[in-house]
Scaffold this motif. Structure first.
Motif, PDB file in Angstrom:
ATOM      1  N   SER A  43       3.471   9.569  -8.822  1.00  0.00           N
ATOM      2  CA  SER A  43       2.957   8.244  -8.484  1.00  0.00           C
ATOM      3  C   SER A  43       3.582   7.780  -7.169  1.00  0.00           C
ATOM      4  CB  SER A  43       3.265   7.252  -9.602  1.00  0.00           C
ATOM      5  OG  SER A  43       4.655   7.182  -9.808  1.00  0.00           O
ATOM      6  N   PRO A  44       2.885   6.932  -6.440  1.00  0.00           N
ATOM      7  CA  PRO A  44       3.430   6.477  -5.161  1.00  0.00           C
ATOM      8  C   PRO A  44       4.725   5.701  -5.365  1.00  0.00           C
ATOM      9  CG  PRO A  44       1.177   5.671  -5.486  1.00  0.00           C
ATOM     10  CD  PRO A  44       1.592   6.365  -6.733  1.00  0.00           C
ATOM     11  N   GLN A  45       5.684   5.963  -4.505  1.00  0.00           N
ATOM     12  CA  GLN A  45       6.953   5.241  -4.581  1.00  0.00           C
ATOM     13  C   GLN A  45       6.759   3.825  -4.066  1.00  0.00           C
ATOM     14  OE1 GLN A  45      10.247   7.239  -2.795  1.00  0.00           O
ATOM     15  NE2 GLN A  45      11.551   5.464  -2.856  1.00  0.00           N
ATOM     16  N   LEU A  52      15.868   0.100  -1.667  1.00  0.00           N
ATOM     17  CA  LEU A  52      17.107  -0.059  -2.418  1.00  0.00           C
ATOM     18  C   LEU A  52      17.921   1.237  -2.389  1.00  0.00           C
ATOM     19  CD1 LEU A  52      17.920  -2.131  -5.365  1.00  0.00           C
ATOM     20  CD2 LEU A  52      18.498   0.276  -5.547  1.00  0.00           C
ATOM     21  N   VAL A  53      17.283   2.362  -2.638  1.00  0.00           N
ATOM     22  CA  VAL A  53      18.004   3.643  -2.650  1.00  0.00           C
ATOM     23  C   VAL A  53      18.594   3.936  -1.267  1.00  0.00           C
ATOM     24  CG1 VAL A  53      17.779   6.137  -2.959  1.00  0.00           C
ATOM     25  CG2 VAL A  53      16.703   4.585  -4.599  1.00  0.00           C
ATOM     26  N   THR A  54      17.832   3.704  -0.210  1.00  0.00           N
ATOM     27  CA  THR A  54      18.329   3.958   1.146  1.00  0.00           C
ATOM     28  C   THR A  54      19.516   3.061   1.477  1.00  0.00           C
ATOM     29  OG1 THR A  54      16.174   4.706   1.919  1.00  0.00           O
ATOM     30  CG2 THR A  54      17.715   3.925   3.597  1.00  0.00           C
ATOM     31  N   SER A 115      11.753   2.783 -12.194  1.00  0.00           N
ATOM     32  CA  SER A 115      10.365   2.527 -11.815  1.00  0.00           C
ATOM     33  C   SER A 115       9.565   2.464 -13.107  1.00  0.00           C
ATOM     34  CB  SER A 115       9.822   3.670 -10.951  1.00  0.00           C
ATOM     35  OG  SER A 115      10.528   3.749  -9.739  1.00  0.00           O
ATOM     36  N   PRO A 116       8.393   1.840 -13.100  1.00  0.00           N
ATOM     37  CA  PRO A 116       7.616   1.784 -14.340  1.00  0.00           C
ATOM     38  C   PRO A 116       7.384   3.166 -14.964  1.00  0.00           C
ATOM     39  CG  PRO A 116       6.671   0.290 -12.738  1.00  0.00           C
ATOM     40  CD  PRO A 116       7.754   1.070 -12.017  1.00  0.00           C
TER      41      PRO A 116
END
Length: 193
Positions: A43-45, A52-54, A115-116
């Motif tokens: 699924s698209p990020q 947030l991760v970066t 993520s969902p």
């Protein structure tokens, strides 16, 4: 199983093993192995997740003491049938440009940003698997109306399970696995109306 590319067919009757991931160059980026099943992050990020991760990666890299490395999106070979890929991990191994995975004993902290589509795995499955593998610290980051909430867990070694160590909003200060201080509100940009 007709119509599937050859690389999607398990190499043996028992299914997939951890070492198989290194022999799947055609597999989508961010492919994990959970209980012998390939999990594709198809699924698209969402922008919130990526930012947030970066930002968390660069912020931790600025604070990490000598002897530790921050890695993003690298798998951990928990056992022969499990090789999850957390969003971020902290290790005490030196940088190796050819490394494709880490052993759990080299991992000091795992961070999963929910993520969902990953919620069940991040909240239930990985929480249990990382604890059983002996990884001392686990952070699960949830999106609360655009702001990060960090659920922190520490391994309770005799039980081999994680114990909750707090939920952090706004600011996170932790003495382990090293002295960490984070302004959580700066990890993602504010929403514009």
């Amino acid at each position: 199983m007709t119509g599937l590319p050859d690389w999607m067919r398990p190499p043996r009757e028992e299914g997939w093993f951890a070492e198989d991931l290194d022999r799947l160059p055609e597999a989508p980026r961010h492919t994990e192995l959970i209980d012998g099943a390939l999990i594709f992050m198809m699924s698209p990020q969402r922008s919130w997740h990526g930012r947030l991760v970066t930002t968390l990666t660069t912020t931790l890299m600025a604070q990490v003491p000598a002897g530790f490395e921050v890695e993003r999106e690298m798998t951990i070979r928990l056992d022969a049938r499990n090789r999850p890929e957390p969003d971020l991990l902290l290790t005490d191994l030196s940088y190796d440009p050819d490394r494709t995975w880490y052993a759990p004993e080299a991992v000091k902290l795992v961070v999963e940003v929910v993520s969902p589509e990953s919620a069940h795995r991040d909240r239930i499955v990985k929480l249990r698997k990382y604890a059983e593998a002996g990884i001392p610290h686990y952070w699960r980051i949830e999106n609360e109306d655009g702001a990060p909430a960090v659920h922190v867990f520490e391994l309770e070694e005799p039980a081999g399970a994680y114990a909750p160590a707090g939920i952090f909003r706004g600011t996170l200060r932790r003495p382990v696995p090293f002295e960490i201080s984070l302004d959580l509100d700066k990890l993602t940009p504010p929403r514009r109306s």
